[in-house]
Design an enzyme around this catalytic site. Structure first.
Site, short mmCIF file in Angstrom:
data_model
loop_
_atom_site.label_atom_id
_atom_site.label_comp_id
_atom_site.label_asym_id
_atom_site.label_seq_id
_atom_site.Cartn_x
_atom_site.Cartn_y
_atom_site.Cartn_z
N ASP A 18 -8.83 4.58 -5.35
CA ASP A 18 -7.74 5.54 -5.57
C ASP A 18 -7.84 6.23 -6.92
O ASP A 18 -7.75 7.46 -7.01
CB ASP A 18 -6.37 4.85 -5.44
CG ASP A 18 -6.03 4.55 -3.99
OD1 ASP A 18 -6.89 4.76 -3.10
OD2 ASP A 18 -4.90 4.11 -3.73
N ARG A 100 3.56 -2.09 -17.87
CA ARG A 100 3.41 -0.63 -17.93
C ARG A 100 3.51 -0.06 -19.34
O ARG A 100 2.74 0.83 -19.71
CB ARG A 100 4.43 0.04 -17.00
CG ARG A 100 4.31 -0.35 -15.54
CD ARG A 100 2.90 -0.45 -15.08
NE ARG A 100 2.75 -0.68 -13.66
CZ ARG A 100 1.62 -1.10 -13.12
NH1 ARG A 100 0.55 -1.37 -13.87
NH2 ARG A 100 1.54 -1.26 -11.82
N ASP A 129 6.91 2.58 -11.03
CA ASP A 129 5.86 2.59 -12.05
C ASP A 129 5.67 3.97 -12.68
O ASP A 129 5.43 4.08 -13.87
CB ASP A 129 4.55 2.07 -11.46
CG ASP A 129 4.56 0.58 -11.35
OD1 ASP A 129 5.31 -0.06 -12.11
OD2 ASP A 129 3.84 0.02 -10.50
N SER A 183 -0.09 -3.62 -0.44
CA SER A 183 -0.53 -3.10 -1.72
C SER A 183 -0.31 -4.16 -2.80
O SER A 183 0.71 -4.86 -2.78
CB SER A 183 0.27 -1.84 -2.03
OG SER A 183 0.20 -1.52 -3.39
#
Lengths: 410, 410, 410, 410
Positions: A18, A100, A129, A183
């Site tokens: 990705d 993050r 996110d 995921s």
């Protein structure tokens, strides 16, 4: 090409399919130079392939940044958060949320170092996110551009993505041809799984979802005991052996994972307004929370502890929502850190088939006073008659209320 | 005899040695008439012996009150509290705290019915229970006298107590001659043990302390699944079978106890200012909390849930400190109850060797929208571009802060 | 004399009749050595007479401590509190509460310096001040004895007090023969009056109660403007002139008093459980609060400001209740101080006949962005379309709630 | 025309130039039917011209809705909010915020009644009102479309607007040719002014900005006293005369305005992320707040009051941000309303040249006990010796902390 198109972009790059597609899309869509940033946050993947893949996609060596951030991650993000006993919505240990800000921080710093005017990430437009990446980036550089390809491009199906990849010579691993059944995000604190087979919150998660913990049923039949030592609120040693922050969390992950501890099946409220279901595995963090609570039980004053408890939900919400780099998170951190000066000592945990319990704690900083609490003669440490006055004055307003009720009815 | 000595006292009477001594002491110290009140709150002891013992000690039959309060206890005290997911200091399910207000309420009501001017309890001057009993009593009758013999008398050693008992022909069971190794309180919600062998918080509790739960190691090797249904925040059925509140909690206790669930080794901060260590067993309550959180996950809005979470510590503290009958507890209850209108649905729990996990939840009242959250095409339910504006405006103040920092440094 | 009678006591001594009686009572009751401590906290009385009176009562010169604490009071107590915009029960600026910890601190320090084992104060058993004095003392020295004569002695009427004074050759000023019509406390922050003629909260306070402010009706007919400058949350200059903390507060008192500002007629909830009515005059403090809020309006971020606002009531309650020297007050102070780093700039106030209003504020640290907020063309600083996405995502959960309601009714 | 263009729109229509332009723009842009809704919320303008103007612009009579909502506004929105003593950022009485939900509610209801699929408002993309209108609309009808022309159209300058008006035969009052020097919103609770000449927060607002209050300097030279009576938290009478909610607020506005009370010069944090400066006039509301606090002082218990105070900032923030119709606002309202059961009685206010002070309060529901608080003999209502025990137990944890510090240093 839009007038304000980025000229040079630092991309949070995993080396996977990705973000490789994003890399290529940035080049083709904006004609911009791409800098890749790949961080080891303890996700358990080697980073060398990411370098090779970036090179293959035409990134100049000086534009490839690969860094081991594990110690910084645990020392400056995970540990400060655990000082608060932070849980989002009562249960979630914030494993994704806390990673993050650090990634954004390095993206912005690398942008400054390489003269890039933008950063890019691979988070979708439905999740938290994107918010966390972008709020952190803007808080650190108000002029940075943030590119979120998933909100912009028209590669809206798996087929289109694979077509784009093939058209641009991006290698596709065989097992990526089909859709992943769910995921995954992982770092040293946790693994999270969501989507697809997990989307019905009525259905138990299939066992193959779990990646970092054995099933409790498969855990050892004998309990294991472990001692964790703390200094000023942070774990510093396991079973008496001093270790660095990342080493401690790694070791706790092994212990927790072996005993099937730290699994959470959870439906949470995303900041963007919808509910989602996730499966979290936080083996080491679950041990750490139990241990930190245990050492606080004897070293933290009740006034301090109750204040901490009362602001914790807001603190956790701020981290979940992406406000790590905000004045209010820093204010709460100052409050929390002030409370931890004496949170020093050792805790014994019992690990067994999916659960962890604190079964002992001791400290030179202990406020526990056997002299006061004892059922035996306390040698005058505590005068039971004081309790009568204490109760009378606490009761006074209640009596006045009751007298009013009686008077108005009477 | 003091001028304001009580004339007639309602005593919270268990039938045990200690409250029998109190009974006799009240008679001798104050020359007053004694009414005994013995309640079945699910502590697991027969009440008949208490009646016989009271008769033996000279209490007139019309002055002996024995009542089964289990349904009222669970319906009007335990369930409202569980709507809040109340935990004191992060871990304790408040099993002792929540029982005291009901006992005080009945003491005061029986005082009114029998014309008594005082109530008495057997709690010591070091603990929280004296506070809970007395605040509740005063809140319900501002003129009631409360007698707390442990704060008044000079029977300050085991030897003196036994001498007093012998001197007054109070029967002493053989096993009461020696000191109990720890002190126990029990009701339908929990069993607590504290004192003596448990006084060193560094030392693991000996296994014989646990009374209501098997050791996880001794629990079945196969997990068990149980479904709990809720209506407006209260449990109403187990595995599809509707049951009364007390029956549900009884059944959950069996299930939790069988699987070794709900043990807590805890050092807490007492309202009277000292730390104490307790061993709690709350098997059914632990299941109930996990289930209630599970059903809230899909039926409660985030704004409602976060508000509840933020006031919970204060709510729990109020109950712990004995302020059940206070305006602020009632205000918080109004807030909590308002949130529970749609907390209706069913949860599936997995019980295994000491731990319980919610592994599924479903409801007609669910707010979970697979249409919004799905990784698949969402048919326009959610426009990912909205997230860009959402982030920009959430970031605006952070950008202004960052611009200020840059300006002042620049 | 009791076995644990104090040997040497440091008395908070004003030089007035009441504390002179206490001085003598301590000598006669306990036969102990007395050390007097008289502080200038800005109460507006000369201290020399206190020295003479102490000498007259037989206190050795080395046992007489007289100190000007005004700067320390404002710098280390008043200013930190004003950083929080602290108001007790919405209105009270805590003028009495904030002075007590400093007095206790010095009492304890002087006890250490002189080898005294006890401290004594003249607060009654009904008020908050006893709590504030004693909690502070115990927090600073856990072994100190505290003597509170008003809770101990039998001098329970004015007549008995005067008889005691006469019997011990304590001089009684003529105007002290009759009872004062109300009771006063004063320091640099405020004057409070309570009791006797003020005890009916339905009745307006007579004008002679007010001592530090003119009646608004008697204030100048022309408004006056004053500019106050702040650095990191503390006032540092008036009308451009830098001054020390105590000088600033003194000057603000003059200004406020002259314009009749800062009067409060208030019924408050005492910590000891009863309501009381007080008349407070806080002229300078009222200006300071308005000014501090004004400068925060442009320099403080909303996240920081809202967090401060939300914890303020608890902070004020802690100070009111006497918990200045507690971990939780220090934690909240850490949070508040963290917020004040950029609270720097200048505010213009308008003073007129009893009220004060901020009418201008400016700062190099300002976060106010005319570019963003302008009704004119903003040159792209803000994209109004972002608001659509912001609203959509904030609305999402509300839509899901509304859809559920519709579904369940449909 | 977009595929999902609205077919029929209910427009919040004032009859002024801007909303007349919106009306015409909706017709031309979307070719949709327009329904106009004009509400009397006490803004002080006649509504008849709005009807004539709508007719002139071609709206069918059955599509013109004109309603007097003043009683509903005060009874169901203003009064519930004042029960909380709500202030946004310490100072703002939320006059604009509280009116928006009611307008949205009627818009959505009229849409349902007329078969409209959309509503429209004239708020800009920079302000809070768009958020308040739209969150309310979506919370009441999840499928409603909301049209916000200021975020959509290209009429981005005054010139373009006037050109559009001329091109569509919209009459333009002469004084609207030039730009207004500031922007105004008004309703029965307040008048707000912002923008343009007010955009520099360092500059005092020019006197012509104030519309509803005389300057304090121009107010009567004699104070005026007014008595306000409350029942269960809501004002019900002035000077003994019972009145409807809207009549009371109207009367209080007259009184406050006459005495120059309720002016606020304020820089606030908008929900959309920027700071803005507003001039607010809330004469009646300022009196109401002072009176409500006054009656609460004697009728509200401290536990209840402190809890209310602690949640007030969040409650005010919810209203400010537009979340009136949200579960959490309703939960907080339930808590607040629960507290108001005994907030019944009368307050006397003194009004004088810009300020209002409560100078007396009395009630049959009073909790103030002269018997307890008196400086005179209290006939045993309160035992001062109780205070000693109260202090000892409150001090215990502080002593344990101090002992630890000493031990670790020693």
């Amino acid at each position: 090409m839009p007038a304000n198109a980025p000229k040079k972009v630092v991309l949070a790059y995993s080396g996977g399919l990705d973000t490789s597609i994003i890399l290529k899309w940035l080049q083709t869509e904006y004609g911009c130079e791409v800098v890749t940033f790949t961080a080891d946050l303890g996700q358990g993947e080697e980073l060398d392939p990411a370098r090779k893949k970036a090179e293959l996609l035409g990134i100049a060596p000086e534009n490839i940044f690969i860094e081991d951030l594990r110690e910084e991650f645990v020392r400056d993000f995970v540990f400060p958060m655990f000082r608060a006993n932070a849980l989002y919505e009562g249960l979630y240990l914030l494993g994704t949320s806390i990673a993050r800000p650090l990634i954004s921080k390095r993206l912005v710093e690398i942008a400054a170092a390489t003269g890039a005017d933008a950063v890019a990430h691979g988070a979708t437009g439905k999740g938290n996110d994107q918010v966390r990446f972008e709020l952190s980036a803007y808080a650190l550089n108000p002029d940075i551009k943030v590119i979120a390809p998933w909100r912009e491009w028209d590669l809206t199906s798996r087929t289109k993505l694979l077509e784009f990849a093939e058209a641009h010579q991006i290698p596709i691993a065989k097992d990526k041809r089909g859709e992943a059944p769910f995921s995954v995000d992982a770092n040293l604190l946790h693994t999270s799984s969501e989507g697809k087979v997990l989307e019905d919150p009525a259905e138990d998660a299939p066992d193959y979802v779990y990646q970092r913990t054995v099933a409790p049923e498969a855990a050892p039949d004998t309990p294991e005991y472990v001692e964790i030592s703390f200094e000023r609120g942070d774990a510093t040693a396991i079973n008496g052996e001093a270790m660095s922050p990342a080493t401690i969390l790694t070791k706790l992950n092994e212990l927790g994972g072996k005993h099937g501890i730290g699994r959470l099946d959870f439906v949470e409220n995303r900041f963007v307004g919808m509910k989602s279901r996730g499966i979290y595995e936080t083996p080491g963090g679950t041990l750490l929370l139990e241990a930190h609570r245990g050492i606080e039980q004897i070293t933290l004053d009740s006034g301090a502890g109750h204040l901490k408890d009362s602001i914790m939900p807001r603190y956790a919400e701020l981290i979940y929502n992406g406000f790590w780099f905000s004045p209010e998170r820093e204010m709460l951190q100052a409050l929390i850190d002030e409370s931890q000066k004496h949170v020093t000592g050792t805790v014994r945990l019992k690990l067994y088939k999916g659960s962890v319990r604190c079964v002992g704690r001791w400290s030179e900083h202990s406020l526990y006073s056997e002299a006061h609490v004892t059922f035996e003669d306390d040698a005058g440490a505590y005068d039971q008659k004081d309790a009568a006055g204490f109760i009378q004055l606490n009761a006074l307003r209640l009596k006045l209320l009751a007298a009013r009720d009686r008077r108005l009815k009477g």
